[in-house]
Write a protein that holds these residues in place. Structure first.
Motif, PDB file in Angstrom:
ATOM      1  N   SER A 196       3.057 -58.852  -2.627  1.00  0.00           N
ATOM      2  CA  SER A 196       4.067 -58.009  -2.005  1.00  0.00           C
ATOM      3  C   SER A 196       5.361 -58.810  -1.926  1.00  0.00           C
ATOM      4  N   VAL A 197       6.407 -58.288  -2.552  1.00  0.00           N
ATOM      5  CA  VAL A 197       7.737 -58.890  -2.491  1.00  0.00           C
ATOM      6  C   VAL A 197       8.477 -58.128  -1.402  1.00  0.00           C
ATOM      7  N   GLN A 198       8.755 -58.829  -0.300  1.00  0.00           N
ATOM      8  CA  GLN A 198       9.357 -58.171   0.855  1.00  0.00           C
ATOM      9  C   GLN A 198      10.773 -58.692   1.093  1.00  0.00           C
ATOM     10  N   TYR A 199      11.624 -57.788   1.545  1.00  0.00           N
ATOM     11  CA  TYR A 199      13.012 -58.114   1.880  1.00  0.00           C
ATOM     12  C   TYR A 199      13.210 -57.881   3.372  1.00  0.00           C
ATOM     13  N   TRP A 200      13.791 -58.866   4.040  1.00  0.00           N
ATOM     14  CA  TRP A 200      13.997 -58.841   5.489  1.00  0.00           C
ATOM     15  C   TRP A 200      15.450 -59.200   5.785  1.00  0.00           C
ATOM     16  N   ARG A 201      15.915 -58.800   6.965  1.00  0.00           N
ATOM     17  CA  ARG A 201      17.263 -59.189   7.416  1.00  0.00           C
ATOM     18  C   ARG A 201      17.374 -60.691   7.586  1.00  0.00           C
ATOM     19  N   SER A 202      16.282 -61.315   8.101  1.00  0.00           N
ATOM     20  CA  SER A 202      16.344 -62.754   8.367  1.00  0.00           C
ATOM     21  C   SER A 202      14.942 -63.341   8.444  1.00  0.00           C
ATOM     22  N   VAL A 203      14.863 -64.640   8.302  1.00  0.00           N
ATOM     23  CA  VAL A 203      13.599 -65.355   8.461  1.00  0.00           C
ATOM     24  C   VAL A 203      13.102 -65.196   9.893  1.00  0.00           C
ATOM     25  N   GLU A 204      14.006 -65.192  10.856  1.00  0.00           N
ATOM     26  CA  GLU A 204      13.617 -65.043  12.258  1.00  0.00           C
ATOM     27  C   GLU A 204      12.903 -63.713  12.498  1.00  0.00           C
ATOM     28  N   ASP A 205      13.332 -62.654  11.795  1.00  0.00           N
ATOM     29  CA  ASP A 205      12.650 -61.366  11.922  1.00  0.00           C
ATOM     30  C   ASP A 205      11.215 -61.440  11.398  1.00  0.00           C
ATOM     31  N   ILE A 206      11.001 -62.185  10.324  1.00  0.00           N
ATOM     32  CA  ILE A 206       9.641 -62.369   9.790  1.00  0.00           C
ATOM     33  C   ILE A 206       8.786 -63.072  10.834  1.00  0.00           C
ATOM     34  N   TYR A 207       9.297 -64.165  11.399  1.00  0.00           N
ATOM     35  CA  TYR A 207       8.545 -64.926  12.398  1.00  0.00           C
ATOM     36  C   TYR A 207       8.244 -64.077  13.636  1.00  0.00           C
ATOM     37  N   ALA A 208       9.214 -63.278  14.043  1.00  0.00           N
ATOM     38  CA  ALA A 208       9.003 -62.429  15.229  1.00  0.00           C
ATOM     39  C   ALA A 208       7.868 -61.442  14.982  1.00  0.00           C
ATOM     40  N   TYR A 209       7.855 -60.838  13.819  1.00  0.00           N
ATOM     41  CA  TYR A 209       6.776 -59.898  13.511  1.00  0.00           C
ATOM     42  C   TYR A 209       5.434 -60.617  13.431  1.00  0.00           C
ATOM     43  N   ALA A 210       5.394 -61.712  12.708  1.00  0.00           N
ATOM     44  CA  ALA A 210       4.127 -62.430  12.505  1.00  0.00           C
ATOM     45  C   ALA A 210       3.529 -62.923  13.814  1.00  0.00           C
ATOM     46  N   GLY A 211       4.366 -63.280  14.769  1.00  0.00           N
ATOM     47  CA  GLY A 211       3.876 -63.837  16.022  1.00  0.00           C
ATOM     48  C   GLY A 211       3.679 -62.850  17.149  1.00  0.00           C
ATOM     49  N   ASP A 212       3.945 -61.580  16.905  1.00  0.00           N
ATOM     50  CA  ASP A 212       3.872 -60.566  17.957  1.00  0.00           C
ATOM     51  C   ASP A 212       2.438 -60.066  18.117  1.00  0.00           C
ATOM     52  N   ASP A 213       1.816 -60.373  19.231  1.00  0.00           N
ATOM     53  CA  ASP A 213       0.427 -59.968  19.480  1.00  0.00           C
ATOM     54  C   ASP A 213       0.239 -58.460  19.526  1.00  0.00           C
ATOM     55  N   ALA A 214       1.305 -57.714  19.765  1.00  0.00           N
ATOM     56  CA  ALA A 214       1.200 -56.264  19.867  1.00  0.00           C
ATOM     57  C   ALA A 214       1.302 -55.574  18.499  1.00  0.00           C
TER      58      ALA A 214
END
Length: 162
Positions: free
Chosen positions: A67-85
């Motif tokens: 999957s080639v994904q495009y995000w606004r920022s690296v921080e957004d990726i980390y926020a999603y990956a670390g969100d327990d919800a």
């Protein structure tokens, strides 16, 4: 005449590649759950415009998907990956649990790229179907940014310059 388009995004972005390599095809109990977890995560992201996810293209190779994904920022990726919800954390925990039960059935990998404003360029020649970064951000005529890749890259750098 061939239609030439480019993506419609001028700022910073992040490119996130995530994939799976099926190592033991005869053990779908070890790899299918990991593959099946991706679609619900992508749907969750697509339904949340505040997540920072711009879009994705999934490619399927002989040994597994990427999957080639495009995000606004690296921080957004980390926020999603670390969100327990969100769906990612439970899927990741389940992946590790299953990997202990069926070791070596699948390799999951990812690569993250921080792309500064002005550090990306694209060209789509032919039918103006949206693919890749243009599918994630929209498309504009390539001539707006330049005739060559060098011109388009310089054009976005100039727009975002000092």
């Amino acid at each position: 005449m061939v239609t030439l388009t480019t993506h419609d995004h001028d700022g910073e972005l992040a490119v996130f590649l995530i994939g799976a390599r099926i190592e033991r095809p005869w053990r779908p109990d070890g790899w299918w759950p990991a593959l099946a977890a991706m679609r619900p995560m992508l749907a969750e992201l697509a339904d949340d415009p505040d997540a920072g996810f711009l879009g994705a293209t999934t490619l399927v190779g002989a040994r597994g998907p990427t999957s080639v994904q495009y995000w606004r920022s690296v921080e957004d990726i980390y926020a999603y990956a670390g969100d327990d919800a969100r769906r990612h954390r439970p899927a990741w925990v389940e992946f590790y649990r299953r990997a202990r039960r069926v070791p070596g059935a699948i390799t999951v990998w990812h690569e993250t790229y921080r792309v500064p404003a002005g550090g990306h360029e694209s060209l789509y020649a032919g039918r103006p179907a949206l693919f890749g970064l243009a599918a994630a951000t929209g498309a504009i005529p390539a001539a707006r940014r330049g005739r060559t890749a060098r011109e388009r890259l310089h054009s976005t750098a100039a727009q975002d310059g000092p």
